[in-house]
Scaffold this active site. Sequence first.
Site, short mmCIF file in Angstrom:
data_model
loop_
_atom_site.label_atom_id
_atom_site.label_comp_id
_atom_site.label_asym_id
_atom_site.label_seq_id
_atom_site.Cartn_x
_atom_site.Cartn_y
_atom_site.Cartn_z
N ASP A 127 37.38 48.44 27.46
CA ASP A 127 37.94 47.12 27.71
C ASP A 127 37.04 46.08 27.06
O ASP A 127 35.84 46.04 27.34
CB ASP A 127 38.02 46.89 29.22
CG ASP A 127 38.71 45.60 29.58
OD1 ASP A 127 39.48 45.07 28.76
OD2 ASP A 127 38.47 45.10 30.70
N HIS A 134 38.93 32.69 27.74
CA HIS A 134 38.68 33.47 28.97
C HIS A 134 37.19 33.58 29.25
O HIS A 134 36.74 33.34 30.38
CB HIS A 134 39.30 34.87 28.84
CG HIS A 134 38.94 35.78 29.97
ND1 HIS A 134 39.44 35.62 31.24
CD2 HIS A 134 38.10 36.84 30.03
CE1 HIS A 134 38.93 36.57 32.03
NE2 HIS A 134 38.12 37.32 31.31
N ARG A 143 28.83 31.60 36.25
CA ARG A 143 27.46 31.20 35.91
C ARG A 143 27.42 29.69 35.65
O ARG A 143 27.12 29.24 34.54
CB ARG A 143 26.99 31.96 34.66
CG ARG A 143 26.91 33.47 34.87
CD ARG A 143 26.66 34.25 33.58
NE ARG A 143 27.82 34.28 32.71
CZ ARG A 143 28.85 35.13 32.85
NH1 ARG A 143 28.85 36.02 33.82
NH2 ARG A 143 29.88 35.09 32.02
N GLU A 200 44.54 40.96 35.03
CA GLU A 200 44.08 40.54 33.71
C GLU A 200 45.17 40.91 32.72
O GLU A 200 45.48 42.09 32.54
CB GLU A 200 42.75 41.21 33.35
CG GLU A 200 41.60 40.69 34.22
CD GLU A 200 40.22 41.11 33.78
OE1 GLU A 200 39.28 40.34 34.03
OE2 GLU A 200 40.08 42.19 33.21
N GLU A 202 46.44 41.67 29.25
CA GLU A 202 45.76 42.11 28.04
C GLU A 202 46.75 42.85 27.13
O GLU A 202 47.86 43.22 27.52
CB GLU A 202 44.61 43.06 28.38
CG GLU A 202 43.66 42.48 29.43
CD GLU A 202 42.33 43.19 29.51
OE1 GLU A 202 41.92 43.85 28.53
OE2 GLU A 202 41.68 43.08 30.57
N ASP A 234 44.86 44.83 33.63
CA ASP A 234 43.58 45.41 34.06
C ASP A 234 43.21 44.79 35.42
O ASP A 234 42.45 43.84 35.51
CB ASP A 234 42.53 45.09 32.99
CG ASP A 234 41.17 45.70 33.31
OD1 ASP A 234 41.14 46.73 34.02
OD2 ASP A 234 40.16 45.15 32.85
N ARG A 238 37.69 40.80 42.25
CA ARG A 238 36.62 39.87 41.86
C ARG A 238 35.45 39.88 42.82
O ARG A 238 34.31 39.61 42.42
CB ARG A 238 37.19 38.46 41.76
CG ARG A 238 38.30 38.29 40.76
CD ARG A 238 37.82 38.60 39.35
NE ARG A 238 38.90 38.45 38.38
CZ ARG A 238 38.81 38.86 37.12
NH1 ARG A 238 37.71 39.44 36.67
NH2 ARG A 238 39.83 38.70 36.31
N GLN A 241 33.48 43.06 42.03
CA GLN A 241 32.87 42.84 40.71
C GLN A 241 31.65 41.92 40.80
O GLN A 241 30.59 42.22 40.25
CB GLN A 241 33.93 42.23 39.79
CG GLN A 241 33.42 41.86 38.41
CD GLN A 241 34.49 41.15 37.56
OE1 GLN A 241 35.63 40.99 38.00
NE2 GLN A 241 34.12 40.72 36.39
N LYS A 254 36.80 47.28 38.68
CA LYS A 254 37.84 47.36 37.65
C LYS A 254 38.30 48.77 37.37
O LYS A 254 39.11 48.98 36.46
CB LYS A 254 37.33 46.74 36.35
CG LYS A 254 37.32 45.23 36.37
CD LYS A 254 36.51 44.68 35.22
CE LYS A 254 36.51 43.16 35.25
NZ LYS A 254 37.76 42.59 34.73
N THR A 258 44.42 50.62 36.05
CA THR A 258 44.74 49.79 34.89
C THR A 258 46.15 50.18 34.48
O THR A 258 46.41 51.35 34.16
CB THR A 258 43.76 50.07 33.73
OG1 THR A 258 42.42 49.82 34.18
CG2 THR A 258 44.05 49.19 32.53
N THR A 344 40.99 40.10 28.63
CA THR A 344 41.94 39.15 29.19
C THR A 344 42.31 38.10 28.15
O THR A 344 41.43 37.52 27.50
CB THR A 344 41.32 38.43 30.41
OG1 THR A 344 40.76 39.43 31.25
CG2 THR A 344 42.35 37.61 31.14
N GLU A 358 41.11 32.36 36.89
CA GLU A 358 41.14 31.17 36.04
C GLU A 358 42.27 30.22 36.44
O GLU A 358 42.08 29.01 36.51
CB GLU A 358 41.34 31.57 34.58
CG GLU A 358 40.22 32.36 33.97
CD GLU A 358 40.66 32.96 32.64
OE1 GLU A 358 40.50 32.31 31.61
OE2 GLU A 358 41.19 34.10 32.66
#
Length: 415
Positions: A127, A134, A143, A200, A202, A234, A238, A241, A254, A258, A344, A358
């Site tokens: 992935d 993204h 962050r 996600e 993708e 995917d 969160r 993760q 994750k 999938t 993503t 998001e």
Amino acid sequence: MNQPSPATWVPIPPLSGFPVENLPYGVATHGERPAHVVTRIGDSVVSLGALALNGLLDGTIEEPAAYFAIGTLNPFMALGAPAWAAVRERLTELFTETRHRSAVEPLLVPLADVVLYLPFQVADYVDFYSSEDHATNLGRIFRPDGEALMPNWKHLPIGYHGRSGTVVPSGTPILRPSGQRKAPTDEEPRFGPSVRLDIEAEVGFVVGTPSPLGRPVRVEEFADHVFGVTLVNDWSARDIQAWEYVPLGPFLGKSFATSVSPWVVPLAALQDARVAPPYQDPVPLPYLQGETWGYDIALEVTLNGTTVSRPPFAGLYWTPAQQLAHMTVNGASLRTGDFYASGTVSGPLPEQRGSLIELTWNGTEPLHLADGSTRTFLVDGDTVAISGVAPGPNGARIGFGEVVGTIQSAARPGQ
Ligand SMILES: O=C(O)/C=C/C(=O)CC(=O)CC(=O)O
Ligand SMILES: [Ca+2]
Ligand SMILES: [Mg+2]
């Protein structure tokens, strides 16, 4: 254009994403018959196994029934690009030349009468993380005190190896995963069902032709190795993760599921969807240079029937050929069935974001659904569908169909 494929004798519904210019590959059963490799045209499905057994694929590859009267695409994918081209050319002939109609028409089956499966055995699953929008959004969310993009991001397509055994076909129920989580406000980690279950959106690339250990695949060799393209969801927990992934990257958050769309669209069907690659600054290292392109695939994400996003794949920073070159530059070999997802897909606009984290900005801005409810992350019973379409020749639409999944409540520990 209402009738994008006047050349075929097969009835094609207006605006169908499956004109004769598409001819994707899948694997299906029809009634009691064993699984076969199939293609789709309009709303009909045709078994290539049946075509082969009727002699209609003679002259394409040796012993076509051995490759098509079976329930996986892998042996055919392993034959390589000349074989893919020969079969595609013959299928096009069968569906466009009226002299073949009487032989082929009895083999057409309504789409509604077949069951579709994961069309290939997944070898390794990778992935990537190649959408700048993204990566920037996630950087801001996860962050907030640092630079949004890590310093390596514009030098190499970042990715991680996922879990190929949990790649599942569209329609497979998605069991809410349990795991460890620790919110910043929690004193101690705790265990339980994820409360921040996400999607996600993708695009996935399926490798056909293998490569030997020790020989990197060059950017220019992309179309020799990649057989076709699918849609991917995917699923991502969160909370699991966020607690587990520093410093080694995504793991259990994750790897529980999938989902992949049932049709593999051949690269040849996407010739007209090629777009110029994005402007890359800084100029990447030589092994990431060479003739390369993106694909204009328009994705749409619905949650319980409400459209929540329209992510544009065309804008991805790293191209699929650069991803393939990077994945093998250390000498890693490719196996037939290797599968890599784009990462993503998010565009620059808020309504183009490919994940709920998001779209709701980490759960602070809930989405409003058509039924009057609101969502931050997924609740049990939610159904997510991702569809995609690309431009084809003469105004044709090349559809990917959709990848769908419905969330089921977590298994209780011990079950
Ligand atoms: O930036 C992060 O901390 C996390 C990023 C992701 O979760 C995205 C990911 O796994 C790869 C992708 O699909 O783009
Ligand atoms: Ca992903
Ligand atoms: Mg996954």
